[in-house]
Scaffold this active site. Structure first.
Site, PDB file in Angstrom:
ATOM      1  N   ASP A   1      -6.844  -4.878   0.596  1.00  0.00           N
ATOM      2  CA  ASP A   1      -7.106  -3.592   1.255  1.00  0.00           C
ATOM      3  C   ASP A   1      -6.805  -3.668   2.747  1.00  0.00           C
ATOM      4  O   ASP A   1      -6.227  -2.740   3.328  1.00  0.00           O
ATOM      5  CB  ASP A   1      -8.566  -3.178   1.044  1.00  0.00           C
ATOM      6  CG  ASP A   1      -8.874  -2.825  -0.406  1.00  0.00           C
ATOM      7  OD1 ASP A   1      -7.911  -2.638  -1.179  1.00  0.00           O
ATOM      8  OD2 ASP A   1     -10.067  -2.750  -0.757  1.00  0.00           O
TER       9      ASP A   1
ATOM     10  N   ASP B   1       1.247  -0.738  -3.823  1.00  0.00           N
ATOM     11  CA  ASP B   1       1.728  -1.248  -2.536  1.00  0.00           C
ATOM     12  C   ASP B   1       3.110  -0.687  -2.220  1.00  0.00           C
ATOM     13  O   ASP B   1       3.919  -1.323  -1.546  1.00  0.00           O
ATOM     14  CB  ASP B   1       1.751  -2.787  -2.547  1.00  0.00           C
ATOM     15  CG  ASP B   1       2.712  -3.345  -3.587  1.00  0.00           C
ATOM     16  OD1 ASP B   1       3.071  -2.604  -4.529  1.00  0.00           O
ATOM     17  OD2 ASP B   1       3.113  -4.523  -3.480  1.00  0.00           O
TER      18      ASP B   1
END
Length: 245
Positions: free
Chosen positions: A141, A167
């Protein structure tokens, strides 16, 4: 002389009549002046009718109207907040996929109407899975926030950034040629690779593969996203090949 007496008495009468006329005019004028006061009203209710009960009712009504105004403004603020939430990623300060696709559509409409092409950049992080597996999802994160911050700080107000997957990120470079977009993408990828981030006292790094596709008239959003994605995967394969050799 009679004529004289008549004149004198006539003058006297005339004077008296004049005085009475003047008094009458003054009374009329005073009555006229008083009329607006009698006709005065508050919220459409004449002043003579503003009894204590009516005044209390009007004050209550005015308070309710003011409360409704405040509640309406709160609702408008909440609607704006919900609209913002509907367009943004749940975790990162970027557009979600749906809102980003809308930005791609706007860029294509600009190209269609004004022959002013833009460019779409597709980013995919390298090494992100290894960070998740080795250091945990909290570190992943932090990596995502780090990358988003780097990219966003090097974009113009007219550009847009969105999260397309775990991502994967997309960037619309408004009014940019493909060549200029490729230069910009390469600079951003180098910035990401060369700028480590810290998690629990450790310096960690990720890389980024990128692909660019021009947003030109006659193209659809689906085609643009698919082509930019394909260009990114070609670039990613080339990076792996260079690393293996």
């Amino acid at each position: 002389m009679r004529i004289g007496r008549l004149d004198q008495s006539g003058s006297t009468r005339a004077a008296g009549e004049t005085k009475r006329t003047s008094s009458s005019s003054s009374s009329t004028a005073a009555g006229t002046a008083a009329a607006p006061r009698d006709a005065a009203s508050i919220m459409g209710v004449p002043e003579p009718e503003l009894t204590p009960n009516v005044q209390r009712a009007l004050l209550t009504l005015m308070g309710e109207v003011d409360q409704l105004r405040q509640e309406t403004e709160k609702l408008r603020t909440r609607v704006r907040e919900l609209e913002s939430l509907a367009d943004h990623d749940a975790m990162l300060p970027v557009l979600n996929r749906r809102a980003f696709v809308r930005e791609v559509s706007k860029a294509l409409a600009l190209a269609e109407r004004h022959n002013a092409p833009s460019a779409l950049v597709f980013f995919d992080l390298n090494g992100f899975k290894a960070i998740n597996d080795t250091h945990g999802h909290a570190a992943g994160d932090v990596a995502l926030h780090h990358v988003v911050s780097l990219i966003a700080s090097h974009l113009r107000e007219t550009d847009a950034i969105g999260r397309l997957g775990g991502d994967e990120f997309g960037v619309v470079l408004t009014l940019s040629t493909q060549s200029a977009a490729e230069t910009k993408a390469q600079q951003l990828a180098a910035l990401i690779a060369d700028t480590p981030f810290e998690h629990e006292g450790k310096a960690l790094q990720v890389g980024a593969a990128w692909g660019v596709w021009p947003l030109e008239a006659g193209m659809t959003t689906d085609v643009a996203l698919a082509e930019a994605d394909a260009a990114m995967y070609a670039n990613k394969a080339a990076i792996k090949e260079r690393a293996a050799s």
